[in-house]
Design a protein around this motif. Structure first.
Motif, PDB file in Angstrom:
ATOM      1  N   ASP A   3     -60.437   1.124 -58.621  1.00 22.98           N
ATOM      2  CA  ASP A   3     -60.664   0.985 -57.180  1.00 22.98           C
ATOM      3  C   ASP A   3     -60.518   2.339 -56.485  1.00 22.98           C
ATOM      4  OD1 ASP A   3     -61.094  -1.723 -57.425  1.00 22.98           O
ATOM      5  OD2 ASP A   3     -59.067  -2.289 -56.814  1.00 22.98           O
ATOM      6  N   ARG A   4     -59.535   3.147 -56.945  1.00 20.03           N
ATOM      7  CA  ARG A   4     -59.310   4.466 -56.333  1.00 20.03           C
ATOM      8  C   ARG A   4     -60.523   5.375 -56.585  1.00 20.03           C
ATOM      9  NH1 ARG A   4     -54.797   6.257 -53.792  1.00 20.03           N
ATOM     10  NH2 ARG A   4     -53.854   4.445 -54.724  1.00 20.03           N
ATOM     11  N   ASP A   6     -63.660   4.303 -57.016  1.00 19.69           N
ATOM     12  CA  ASP A   6     -64.738   3.800 -56.158  1.00 19.69           C
ATOM     13  C   ASP A   6     -64.536   4.219 -54.709  1.00 19.69           C
ATOM     14  OD1 ASP A   6     -65.930   2.623 -58.367  1.00 19.69           O
ATOM     15  OD2 ASP A   6     -65.059   0.647 -57.974  1.00 19.69           O
ATOM     16  N   GLN A   7     -63.290   4.115 -54.220  1.00 17.84           N
ATOM     17  CA  GLN A   7     -62.998   4.558 -52.855  1.00 17.84           C
ATOM     18  C   GLN A   7     -63.222   6.058 -52.735  1.00 17.84           C
ATOM     19  OE1 GLN A   7     -62.095   2.947 -49.830  1.00 17.84           O
ATOM     20  NE2 GLN A   7     -62.643   5.009 -49.199  1.00 17.84           N
ATOM     21  N   ALA A  10     -66.901   6.882 -52.546  1.00 27.48           N
ATOM     22  CA  ALA A  10     -67.448   6.538 -51.226  1.00 27.48           C
ATOM     23  C   ALA A  10     -67.049   7.600 -50.193  1.00 27.48           C
ATOM     24  CB  ALA A  10     -66.966   5.149 -50.799  1.00 27.48           C
ATOM     25  N   THR A  11     -65.799   8.023 -50.203  1.00 29.26           N
ATOM     26  CA  THR A  11     -65.330   9.038 -49.256  1.00 29.26           C
ATOM     27  C   THR A  11     -65.994  10.375 -49.540  1.00 29.26           C
ATOM     28  OG1 THR A  11     -63.227   7.900 -48.982  1.00 29.26           O
ATOM     29  CG2 THR A  11     -63.284  10.225 -48.377  1.00 29.26           C
ATOM     30  N   GLU A  41     -60.603  10.587 -57.853  1.00 29.03           N
ATOM     31  CA  GLU A  41     -59.483   9.678 -57.583  1.00 29.03           C
ATOM     32  C   GLU A  41     -58.401  10.347 -56.743  1.00 29.03           C
ATOM     33  OE1 GLU A  41     -59.721   6.816 -61.539  1.00 29.03           O
ATOM     34  OE2 GLU A  41     -58.223   8.420 -61.495  1.00 29.03           O
ATOM     35  N   GLY A  45     -60.057   9.878 -53.365  1.00 21.84           N
ATOM     36  CA  GLY A  45     -59.561   8.507 -53.313  1.00 21.84           C
ATOM     37  C   GLY A  45     -58.154   8.377 -52.759  1.00 21.84           C
ATOM     38  N   SER A  49     -59.125   9.742 -48.321  1.00 22.07           N
ATOM     39  CA  SER A  49     -59.349   8.349 -47.906  1.00 22.07           C
ATOM     40  C   SER A  49     -58.241   7.800 -47.017  1.00 22.07           C
ATOM     41  CB  SER A  49     -59.509   7.458 -49.145  1.00 22.07           C
ATOM     42  OG  SER A  49     -60.704   7.776 -49.818  1.00 22.07           O
TER      43      SER A  49
END
Length: 127
Positions: A3-4, A6-7, A10-11, A41, A45, A49
């Motif tokens: 998840d980190r 993916d975040q 995106a950022t 990450e 992330g 983020s």
């Protein structure tokens, strides 16, 4: 991926733009893939983020740190990112004035040249 990750991705795309990230991803090899995961990450992330300060403020901090440490290639990249972070040219100048006082005039002088050149390049491609 996590998840980190993916975040972070995106950022990273929000700040640096799809074209930059797509080029970096296309250039990724088995050798540097672990490093790319680490920065995606960790930097993107975990730090970029966070919602505790704005992207504009993070941009100014990053520019000041990169200039103070003499990381010129990364500096130009983050100057270009100001188009997406909301940091103005005046914000960049203010950050670099701090660099002059706290990290040295030669570092700030060189960073100001990079900023001027990068802003001129940005005007040519997006007037």
């Amino acid at each position: 991926m996590t998840d980190r990750y993916d975040q972070g991705m995106a950022t990273r795309r929000t700040v640096l733009g799809d074209a930059h990230v797509d080029r970096a991803e296309a250039a990724k090899t088995d050798f540097d893939a672990p490093f790319q995961t680490l920065i995606t990450e960790g930097a993107w992330g975990s730090v970029w983020s966070r919602d505790t300060i704005s992207k504009r403020e993070r941009s100014m901090l990053t520019i000041a740190l990169l200039a103070g440490l003499g990381n010129d290639h990364e500096l130009a990249m983050h100057i270009r990112a100001t188009a997406r972070t909301g940091a103005s040219r005046q914000d960049v100048l203010e950050a670099l004035l701090h660099v002059a006082i706290y990290a040295g005039v030669p570092r700030a002088n060189h960073a100001i040249k990079i900023a001027k050149d990068t802003f001129a390049e940005m005007e040519e491609t997006h007037p």
